[in-house]
Motif scaffolding. Structure first.
Motif, PDB file in Angstrom:
ATOM      1  N   CYS A 138      -0.765   8.493  -2.285  1.00 28.78           N
ATOM      2  CA  CYS A 138      -1.128   7.189  -2.860  1.00 28.78           C
ATOM      3  C   CYS A 138      -1.877   6.301  -1.869  1.00 28.78           C
ATOM      4  O   CYS A 138      -2.931   5.754  -2.229  1.00 28.78           O
ATOM      5  CB  CYS A 138       0.102   6.491  -3.421  1.00 28.78           C
ATOM      6  SG  CYS A 138       0.665   7.250  -4.962  1.00 28.78           S
ATOM      7  N   PRO A 139      -1.391   6.145  -0.633  1.00 27.19           N
ATOM      8  CA  PRO A 139      -2.188   5.332   0.302  1.00 27.19           C
ATOM      9  C   PRO A 139      -3.566   5.939   0.584  1.00 27.19           C
ATOM     10  O   PRO A 139      -4.544   5.203   0.725  1.00 27.19           O
ATOM     11  CB  PRO A 139      -1.341   5.314   1.577  1.00 27.19           C
ATOM     12  CG  PRO A 139       0.044   5.586   1.124  1.00 27.19           C
ATOM     13  CD  PRO A 139      -0.094   6.483  -0.061  1.00 27.19           C
ATOM     14  N   ALA A 147     -12.674   2.133   0.095  1.00 25.91           N
ATOM     15  CA  ALA A 147     -13.825   2.488   0.935  1.00 25.91           C
ATOM     16  C   ALA A 147     -15.059   2.691   0.065  1.00 25.91           C
ATOM     17  O   ALA A 147     -16.170   2.300   0.450  1.00 25.91           O
ATOM     18  CB  ALA A 147     -13.523   3.742   1.741  1.00 25.91           C
ATOM     19  N   ARG A 148     -14.902   3.293  -1.112  1.00 25.63           N
ATOM     20  CA  ARG A 148     -16.038   3.504  -2.016  1.00 25.63           C
ATOM     21  C   ARG A 148     -16.518   2.197  -2.607  1.00 25.63           C
ATOM     22  O   ARG A 148     -17.706   1.995  -2.815  1.00 25.63           O
ATOM     23  CB  ARG A 148     -15.668   4.481  -3.118  1.00 25.63           C
ATOM     24  CG  ARG A 148     -15.596   5.908  -2.627  1.00 25.63           C
ATOM     25  CD  ARG A 148     -15.374   6.861  -3.757  1.00 25.63           C
ATOM     26  NE  ARG A 148     -16.334   6.723  -4.835  1.00 25.63           N
ATOM     27  CZ  ARG A 148     -17.401   7.482  -5.029  1.00 25.63           C
ATOM     28  NH1 ARG A 148     -17.650   8.447  -4.170  1.00 25.63           N
ATOM     29  NH2 ARG A 148     -18.197   7.294  -6.044  1.00 25.63           N
TER      30      ARG A 148
END
Length: 151
Positions: A138-139, A147-148
């Motif tokens: 999950c993290p 980031a995307r």
């Protein structure tokens, strides 16, 4: 998909019920399976009814509908809380006798049916493996998503 989610708790209940009196080392192991499977089945049934009852947000018009949804959400919270606590207690029962359990002398004080004990053992172990994977994945997924979005 619905059938698969119902088969698992039913299997847990059946194994606990079949071997209810066949675990001298810890008589609560089959009870742990029965209660966990039953409460999970109840939770799944309530969740399914709640989803079917509120297909889209446009149907929720009255205050009574909102109160009903709130009630079931609180009810589900307490079911989840019970399941977590019950799972921890069941883990203590199962893992606490791991080195002492024996499967051959059915009259011995450390006897437990091989099927019942190993099913409970792997049931709890698989839950912990999945929990560990979720805590790791999950993290990573969240970081990847952000980031995307940033770039």
């Amino acid at each position: 998909m619905l059938a698969i989610f119902n088969i698992i708790p039913i299997t847990i209940i059946v194994i606990g019920a079949v071997y209810l009196d066949e675990c001298r080392i810890e008589r609560m192991i089959p009870v742990f399976l029965i209660v966990h499977g039953s409460v999970y089945l109840l939770r799944y049934t309530v969740t399914t009814c709640l989803r079917v009852g509120t297909k889209n947000d446009e149907e929720i018009d009255t205050e009574k509908d909102v109160d009903t949804i709130r009630f079931f959400n609180v009810f589900l919270f307490f079911i989840d809380l019970f399941l977590v606590i019950w799972f921890i207690v069941g883990s203590v029962w199962v893992y606490g006798h791991f080195s002492d359990v024996q499967y051959h002398d059915s009259n011995g004080p450390s006897y437990c049916s091989r099927v019942a004990y190993l099913f409970a053992f792997w049931f709890t172990t698989i839950h912990y493996i999945v929990l560990g994977m979720c805590m790791f994945c999950c993290p990573c997924i969240i970081c990847y998503y952000y980031a995307r979005v940033q770039y």
